[in-house]
Design a protein around this motif. Structure first.
Motif: not given
Length: 120
Positions: A40, A43, A47, A98
């Motif tokens: 995560r 991500l 994001a 990321g």
């Protein structure tokens, strides 16, 4: 979710005063301090930075009627499509964010002291 918001807001604020690459230390430090296992972290960094750059590039595309992005897209193999340049920009920013967040998390994992072996 918290890591995503921290990266998005702090990186957006940092880019108002600092160069574009200020996203890297922001995502790195956020990943090192707030990162959780399970993939995560990448991500959230992807994001957070990708969405921030997508919003900013889209706003500039609309405000400038696409003139500048059209010219830059002509220099690249994008066929002069300004909106495709906006998407490529968001993708590149997302990858940088990321990977920086993931590197920060991995550094924290590497610096963590190893557990002592159980006595026999």
């Amino acid at each position: 979710m918290r890591l995503f918001l921290v990266i998005l807001l702090v990186a957006a604020g940092a880019q108002l005063l600092l160069p574009w690459w200020s996203i890297t230390p922001v995502a790195f430090l956020a990943g090192a301090t707030l990162g959780r296992p399970g993939g995560r972290v990448f991500l959230a960094g992807f994001a957070g930075i990708g969405l921030g750059w997508l919003l900013l590039a889209s706003w500039q595309q609309v405000q400038g009627a696409g003139r500048l992005s059209h010219r830059v897209a002509q220099l690249l193999p994008l066929g002069g499509q300004g909106w495709l340049l906006v998407l490529v920009t968001a993708l590149i920013g997302g990858l940088v964010g990321g990977l920086a967040a993931l590197a920060g998390y991995w550094l924290r994992q590497a610096a963590r002291p190893l557990a002592a072996p159980a006595p026999r």
